[in-house]
Design an enzyme around this catalytic site. Sequence first.
Site, PDB file in Angstrom:
ATOM      1  N   ARG A  16      13.848  20.188 -45.924  1.00  0.00           N
ATOM      2  CA  ARG A  16      15.052  20.589 -45.175  1.00  0.00           C
ATOM      3  C   ARG A  16      15.708  21.836 -45.773  1.00  0.00           C
ATOM      4  O   ARG A  16      16.922  21.949 -45.863  1.00  0.00           O
ATOM      5  CB  ARG A  16      16.055  19.426 -45.105  1.00  0.00           C
ATOM      6  CG  ARG A  16      15.610  18.305 -44.186  1.00  0.00           C
ATOM      7  CD  ARG A  16      16.596  17.157 -44.180  1.00  0.00           C
ATOM      8  NE  ARG A  16      16.689  16.546 -45.494  1.00  0.00           N
ATOM      9  CZ  ARG A  16      17.747  15.873 -45.941  1.00  0.00           C
ATOM     10  NH1 ARG A  16      18.808  15.724 -45.185  1.00  0.00           N
ATOM     11  NH2 ARG A  16      17.742  15.343 -47.138  1.00  0.00           N
ATOM     12  N   LEU A  18      15.991  24.802 -44.620  1.00  0.00           N
ATOM     13  CA  LEU A  18      16.832  25.564 -43.696  1.00  0.00           C
ATOM     14  C   LEU A  18      18.214  24.917 -43.577  1.00  0.00           C
ATOM     15  O   LEU A  18      19.235  25.588 -43.589  1.00  0.00           O
ATOM     16  CB  LEU A  18      16.152  25.657 -42.322  1.00  0.00           C
ATOM     17  CG  LEU A  18      16.908  26.481 -41.269  1.00  0.00           C
ATOM     18  CD1 LEU A  18      17.086  27.918 -41.727  1.00  0.00           C
ATOM     19  CD2 LEU A  18      16.181  26.452 -39.924  1.00  0.00           C
ATOM     20  N   GLU A 486      32.567  -1.836 -40.432  1.00  0.00           N
ATOM     21  CA  GLU A 486      31.172  -1.408 -40.650  1.00  0.00           C
ATOM     22  C   GLU A 486      30.902  -0.635 -41.950  1.00  0.00           C
ATOM     23  O   GLU A 486      30.079   0.292 -41.955  1.00  0.00           O
ATOM     24  CB  GLU A 486      30.666  -0.594 -39.433  1.00  0.00           C
ATOM     25  CG  GLU A 486      30.807  -1.332 -38.107  1.00  0.00           C
ATOM     26  CD  GLU A 486      30.265  -0.552 -36.897  1.00  0.00           C
ATOM     27  OE1 GLU A 486      29.478   0.388 -37.077  1.00  0.00           O
ATOM     28  OE2 GLU A 486      30.646  -0.907 -35.768  1.00  0.00           O
ATOM     29  N   ARG A 517      21.603  19.599 -38.458  1.00  0.00           N
ATOM     30  CA  ARG A 517      21.637  18.139 -38.515  1.00  0.00           C
ATOM     31  C   ARG A 517      20.249  17.549 -38.286  1.00  0.00           C
ATOM     32  O   ARG A 517      19.562  17.890 -37.335  1.00  0.00           O
ATOM     33  CB  ARG A 517      22.584  17.583 -37.444  1.00  0.00           C
ATOM     34  CG  ARG A 517      24.018  17.519 -37.893  1.00  0.00           C
ATOM     35  CD  ARG A 517      24.238  16.415 -38.905  1.00  0.00           C
ATOM     36  NE  ARG A 517      24.325  15.103 -38.280  1.00  0.00           N
ATOM     37  CZ  ARG A 517      25.457  14.566 -37.857  1.00  0.00           C
ATOM     38  NH1 ARG A 517      26.603  15.200 -37.955  1.00  0.00           N
ATOM     39  NH2 ARG A 517      25.446  13.361 -37.320  1.00  0.00           N
ATOM     40  N   CYS A 518      19.859  16.645 -39.171  1.00  0.00           N
ATOM     41  CA  CYS A 518      18.573  15.980 -39.026  1.00  0.00           C
ATOM     42  C   CYS A 518      18.783  14.475 -38.991  1.00  0.00           C
ATOM     43  O   CYS A 518      19.751  13.976 -39.549  1.00  0.00           O
ATOM     44  CB  CYS A 518      17.680  16.299 -40.227  1.00  0.00           C
ATOM     45  SG  CYS A 518      17.386  18.049 -40.411  1.00  0.00           S
ATOM     46  N   TRP A 563      16.505   4.840 -30.415  1.00  0.00           N
ATOM     47  CA  TRP A 563      16.730   5.662 -31.596  1.00  0.00           C
ATOM     48  C   TRP A 563      15.704   5.392 -32.703  1.00  0.00           C
ATOM     49  O   TRP A 563      15.943   5.645 -33.876  1.00  0.00           O
ATOM     50  CB  TRP A 563      18.174   5.512 -32.102  1.00  0.00           C
ATOM     51  CG  TRP A 563      19.132   6.294 -31.231  1.00  0.00           C
ATOM     52  CD1 TRP A 563      18.807   7.274 -30.354  1.00  0.00           C
ATOM     53  CD2 TRP A 563      20.551   6.169 -31.163  1.00  0.00           C
ATOM     54  NE1 TRP A 563      19.937   7.763 -29.741  1.00  0.00           N
ATOM     55  CE2 TRP A 563      21.013   7.110 -30.212  1.00  0.00           C
ATOM     56  CE3 TRP A 563      21.492   5.342 -31.821  1.00  0.00           C
ATOM     57  CZ2 TRP A 563      22.372   7.250 -29.897  1.00  0.00           C
ATOM     58  CZ3 TRP A 563      22.837   5.493 -31.503  1.00  0.00           C
ATOM     59  CH2 TRP A 563      23.265   6.434 -30.561  1.00  0.00           C
ATOM     60  N   HIS A 696      36.290  12.666 -31.242  1.00  0.00           N
ATOM     61  CA  HIS A 696      35.442  13.741 -31.754  1.00  0.00           C
ATOM     62  C   HIS A 696      36.252  14.857 -32.372  1.00  0.00           C
ATOM     63  O   HIS A 696      35.703  15.759 -32.993  1.00  0.00           O
ATOM     64  CB  HIS A 696      34.549  14.286 -30.637  1.00  0.00           C
ATOM     65  CG  HIS A 696      33.661  13.224 -30.069  1.00  0.00           C
ATOM     66  ND1 HIS A 696      34.005  12.497 -28.963  1.00  0.00           N
ATOM     67  CD2 HIS A 696      32.485  12.735 -30.505  1.00  0.00           C
ATOM     68  CE1 HIS A 696      33.059  11.603 -28.726  1.00  0.00           C
ATOM     69  NE2 HIS A 696      32.123  11.724 -29.650  1.00  0.00           N
ATOM     70  N   CYS A 728      35.409   5.905 -29.147  1.00  0.00           N
ATOM     71  CA  CYS A 728      34.176   5.524 -29.834  1.00  0.00           C
ATOM     72  C   CYS A 728      34.543   5.079 -31.253  1.00  0.00           C
ATOM     73  O   CYS A 728      35.730   5.003 -31.591  1.00  0.00           O
ATOM     74  CB  CYS A 728      33.225   6.734 -29.843  1.00  0.00           C
ATOM     75  SG  CYS A 728      31.551   6.327 -30.389  1.00  0.00           S
TER      76      CYS A 728
END
Length: 758
Positions: A16, A18, A486, A517-518, A563, A696, A728
Amino acid sequence: MSKSFVIGFPRIGEQRELKKVLEEFWAKKCSFEEVLGVAAELKKRHWEYQRDAGVEFISSNDFSLYDNMLDTSIMLGAIPKRFETLKNEELYFSMARGNSSYVAMEMTKWFNTNYHYIVPELSLEDNYSLNASKIIAEYNEAKKLGIKTKINIIGPITYLGLSKRVDGGDIYELWSKIVPIYEKLIETISAVDNEIVVQIDEPIFVKGLDTKVLSIIKPTYDRLCKVSTNIKIAVVTYFEHSNEATKVLVHTPIWAIGLDFLYGDKNLNSLEIIASSGKKLIAGVVDGRNIWRCDILKTLQLLENISKTVKKENILISSSCSLLHVPFSKRYEQKMSSEIKEWLSYGLEKLDEISLVSKLFFDKDGLSEAEKDELRKNAQANESRKNSNLIHDKAVQQRVKNHTKLQRDGDAAARIDLQRELLGYKDLVTTTIGSFPQTPELRVARSDFKSALISKESYEAEMKKYIDECVAFQEECGLEVLVHGEPERNDMVEYFGEQLKGYGFSQNGWVQSYGSRCVKPPFIYGDISRPRPMTVEWITYAQSRTNLVMKGMLTGPVTILNWSFVRDDMSRGEVSKQIAVALSDEIDDLQKAGIKIIQVDEAAFKEGYPLREEKIKIYEEWSVRDFKIAVSSAKEETQIHTHMCYSEFNDIIDTIEEMDADVISIETARSGNELLKIFKSAGYKNEVGPGVYDIHSPRVPSAKEIVEQIEHLLEVLPKEQLWINPDCGLKTRKWDEVKPSLKNMVEAVSIVREKLNA
Ligand code: GLN
Ligand code: ZN
């Protein structure tokens, strides 16, 4: 002769690199020159890997510092007005990410993958002009290294189809402004070298186009092909069949057509017209978006079959799509069981597979000893997958086959009445979606526990401390249905995957999701079962700390599936059913432990929708079936919630109704009450929790604003049907944003309740 073709290669770097350098640059810890240095090094390495694996058609311009759609906007000069004064990297990253002075461009999912692209903003009054510098520079960069590349670009029809028109109206009206720029681009490219292959990606062709869009394919490609005789245009599609478009493309002067034979087996129906057109066929036969080792002999059979119609010499062997969607190389997986590792193939391994398939197909007798050995290994690995008892669990198969409880008892209206009586909540009852802020301490504790740096006791003590604080805050704030927050979850899928049998994890299996983002999706390799309860301890602990109702929190079967990388030796529906049966046991355990409300999140329910209309019905059938199986163990008095975090329910409202959840919470804050209207017009009777503020953004909404939002919602649905919650989960927010926001939300509810009672 090997005619192997790779549609595109991952760019984030095997470690990763980059990602790391970009984030340093954004944090002002390094210069842009350093970013470019790392990028150059990565490109070089990636080209060399492909060359060394024997790939003949290697791409340039598949690299990007953020996203290829964004690069295409820059290439076309499609810069939204608000960025007009910016230049170079400041312009580029402001478009991608925004900053305190500039609102970023929107981002959305690339077809049905987990990659996200930056949505172009176009308008009829804008003027577009060519900027080919990145494309030409990258081609020359490779050439200097002795590697002659094909040049990748996103096609004009796909580009337009994925754009939004800010001045309203039909996006394809901009066709006549965009195509001339593409013509200039081809002209510019043609001046750079004698003969160049230009790969034009048109994945939108797999979406079943309307006649208007179909009618512009021929004029587009006639024009682009006319520009220069030394450019060979290959139009590639992926993720599904593109039969309607292929019918048109064969009548244009393009050189080659790329088809995905794995996710679009109906492409086989186009073989005859391709054969009679005499065009090259780029045959996508090695899976570019899943991580299983290719079955070389089976692939060869497919190719032999194709070559009954299309002449062998016109076939190129390719990945089914860009390898962007798989991790870099499995050689960094050091912790995985060696048996499982043998079944996998990531980006680098896929290069070898493409080469080997192509060697076998074109020159069977020329196989070296090493290649023969590789072939034997391949057959062995695939044989082992067919038989391994890590994969095949008779008991699970029997249990899932014999599972007869397909839905909950009782009718929804009666159920909800009963629940309201037992739970005794008021109208406009307040709750949250599950997670509370993930603090650095939590992350450290989880990772220390994983690497055995701290004991189970101290890990649990840390989590319980968080839960205590979380419960105390919710009580103090006046929330009515509580959650545990959580803290023990890294991620809503990984957490469950780690506890289910049949699930695998990678150490370095990173895949780019957007920009830097990975994600590291877990993978389902075998029959799924639940060796022990997964959430019961945490939830019952949280419940023991309060007299209010504690909502249990699970991720639903369809989201878990969507996912993850999913095994390819079984249908997705069958895998999802296994997960559903495992979850139904969890729900039963939770209710037996005294938990009265259980939320089953289906955040990724909509992303799983197939690209082709004709497959939607089947998807809906099994996805609804499995949600219902998962919750089938809930007694009538146990209230089942679900949560879906996206907008646009119009086309799936009937499906949501069928899922039969007692309460659904959804994301609506940014659109007032528009999105809720469909629930009313569809006659949805169960309860709904439309998000009243956007999580968000770091902004704290005032009580007054939330009052207004609730009043808007009340224009659509009656108070008896509404729950009040944020959009959310709150895990990405900070406590000092969450606390005042939720206090304002609770205050807003009491203001509205008073008004209603007055
Ligand atoms: N319960 C999850 C949370 O609050 C839901 C997340 C989601 O919908 N993406 O984090
Ligand atoms: Zn959500």
